[in-house]
Write a protein that holds these residues in place. Structure first.
Motif, short mmCIF file in Angstrom:
data_model
loop_
_atom_site.label_atom_id
_atom_site.label_comp_id
_atom_site.label_asym_id
_atom_site.label_seq_id
_atom_site.Cartn_x
_atom_site.Cartn_y
_atom_site.Cartn_z
N MET A 61 35.32 44.01 50.42
CA MET A 61 36.57 43.53 50.05
C MET A 61 36.66 42.24 49.65
SD MET A 61 39.79 44.29 49.49
CE MET A 61 41.39 43.55 49.49
N ALA A 62 35.71 41.38 50.20
CA ALA A 62 35.44 39.93 50.03
C ALA A 62 34.86 39.67 48.68
CB ALA A 62 34.75 39.04 51.13
N GLY A 63 33.76 40.77 48.24
CA GLY A 63 33.32 40.61 47.09
C GLY A 63 34.10 40.90 46.07
N ASP A 64 35.11 42.06 46.14
CA ASP A 64 35.99 42.45 45.12
C ASP A 64 37.03 41.05 44.92
OD1 ASP A 64 35.13 44.92 45.02
OD2 ASP A 64 36.49 45.55 46.42
N MET A 65 37.51 40.46 45.82
CA MET A 65 38.06 39.25 45.94
C MET A 65 37.52 37.92 45.22
SD MET A 65 40.08 39.36 49.60
CE MET A 65 41.49 37.92 49.06
N ARG A 66 36.27 37.94 45.28
CA ARG A 66 35.55 36.99 44.53
C ARG A 66 35.49 37.12 43.14
NH1 ARG A 66 31.89 37.30 49.12
NH2 ARG A 66 30.70 38.56 47.97
N ALA A 67 35.15 38.48 42.80
CA ALA A 67 35.24 39.04 41.49
C ALA A 67 36.58 38.76 40.95
CB ALA A 67 34.80 40.25 41.32
N LEU A 68 37.62 38.94 41.51
CA LEU A 68 38.84 38.85 41.23
C LEU A 68 39.25 37.19 40.72
CD1 LEU A 68 41.96 40.60 41.13
CD2 LEU A 68 42.44 39.00 42.95
N VAL A 69 38.73 36.69 41.89
CA VAL A 69 38.88 35.06 41.51
C VAL A 69 38.54 34.57 40.36
CG1 VAL A 69 38.53 32.57 42.76
CG2 VAL A 69 39.76 34.29 43.99
N ARG A 70 37.11 34.93 40.24
CA ARG A 70 36.45 34.43 39.14
C ARG A 70 36.96 35.10 37.61
NH1 ARG A 70 31.33 34.90 42.60
NH2 ARG A 70 30.69 32.86 42.62
N ALA A 71 37.44 36.28 37.77
CA ALA A 71 37.85 36.83 36.51
C ALA A 71 39.25 36.23 35.92
CB ALA A 71 38.38 38.26 36.80
N ARG A 72 40.03 35.71 37.07
CA ARG A 72 41.40 35.08 36.68
C ARG A 72 41.24 33.66 36.30
NH1 ARG A 72 46.52 36.78 38.34
NH2 ARG A 72 46.54 39.04 38.71
N ILE A 73 40.09 33.02 36.77
CA ILE A 73 39.71 31.67 36.52
C ILE A 73 38.98 31.80 35.17
CG2 ILE A 73 38.12 29.77 37.08
CD1 ILE A 73 40.50 29.77 39.06
N ARG A 74 38.17 32.64 34.85
CA ARG A 74 37.60 32.70 33.68
C ARG A 74 38.53 33.01 32.53
NH1 ARG A 74 33.28 37.34 31.78
NH2 ARG A 74 32.27 36.25 33.56
N ALA A 75 39.85 33.56 32.78
CA ALA A 75 40.84 33.95 31.98
C ALA A 75 41.85 32.85 31.71
CB ALA A 75 41.46 35.23 32.43
N GLY A 76 41.61 31.64 32.42
CA GLY A 76 42.20 30.54 32.20
C GLY A 76 43.28 30.33 33.13
N GLU A 77 43.43 30.96 34.31
CA GLU A 77 44.29 30.64 35.01
C GLU A 77 43.77 29.62 36.00
OE1 GLU A 77 46.37 33.49 37.40
OE2 GLU A 77 45.64 35.08 36.06
N SER A 78 44.95 28.66 36.49
CA SER A 78 44.71 27.57 37.47
C SER A 78 44.42 28.20 38.85
CB SER A 78 45.79 26.46 37.55
OG SER A 78 46.90 27.09 38.25
N PRO A 79 43.60 27.37 39.61
CA PRO A 79 43.52 27.89 41.04
C PRO A 79 44.67 27.86 41.80
CG PRO A 79 41.68 26.25 40.33
CD PRO A 79 42.64 26.36 39.24
N ASP A 80 45.59 27.06 41.61
CA ASP A 80 46.92 27.10 42.13
C ASP A 80 47.63 28.58 41.95
OD1 ASP A 80 46.54 24.90 43.94
OD2 ASP A 80 47.49 23.66 42.13
N SER A 81 47.70 28.68 40.61
CA SER A 81 48.30 30.10 40.45
C SER A 81 47.65 31.31 41.03
CB SER A 81 48.47 30.15 38.87
OG SER A 81 47.30 30.35 38.25
N VAL A 82 46.37 31.18 40.99
CA VAL A 82 45.54 32.33 41.58
C VAL A 82 45.93 32.42 42.86
CG1 VAL A 82 43.42 33.41 42.03
CG2 VAL A 82 43.64 32.34 39.88
#
Length: 130
Positions: A61-82
């Protein structure tokens, strides 16, 4: 006797393997984005282990969450919005720094209250010795 060749095939099909998410441990090509993602991952609690951040946890689950964080950051979202999206999805508990609210007030006020009680007990103890 014809079933013998099928046994290894059935064992392989029955074996459960967990495939990690594509971006779970793959760093982002942009160093700034990777630093932002890592910084955010350090502040998010793993919902499976609960004592580790998603950056340190080996849980799937942590791996999935890391992937999700990286995908959203890569898409241009800010860390606060993630972070806000994850809090909306999993609740305030996912953050190591939950906001002060009605549900989290005991978490913030208990240390102050316990410190105050400790000071009063120590003060009373020192007065009795005199």
């Amino acid at each position: 006797m014809r079933a013998w060749p099928l046994i290894p095939l059935l064992l392989l099909l029955g074996a459960q393997t967990e495939a990690p998410a594509a971006l779970a441990d793959t760093q982002l090509p942009d160093a700034r984005q990777e630093a932002a993602a890592r910084g955010l991952m350090e502040t998010l609690r793993c919902v499976v282990c609960q004592g580790q951040s998603i950056a340190d946890s080996d849980a799937t689950m942590a791996g999935d969450m890391r992937a999700l964080v990286r995908a959203r950051i890569r898409a241009g979202e800010s860390p606060d919005s993630v972070r806000q999206w994850l809090i909306a999805r999993y609740g305030d508990y996912i953050s190591y720094d939950p906001p002060l609210g009605l549900a989290t007030a005991p978490l913030w006020l208990a240390p102050v209250l316990l410190l105050g009680i400790g000071v009063l007990v120590a003060r009373a103890s020192f007065r009795k010795r005199r």
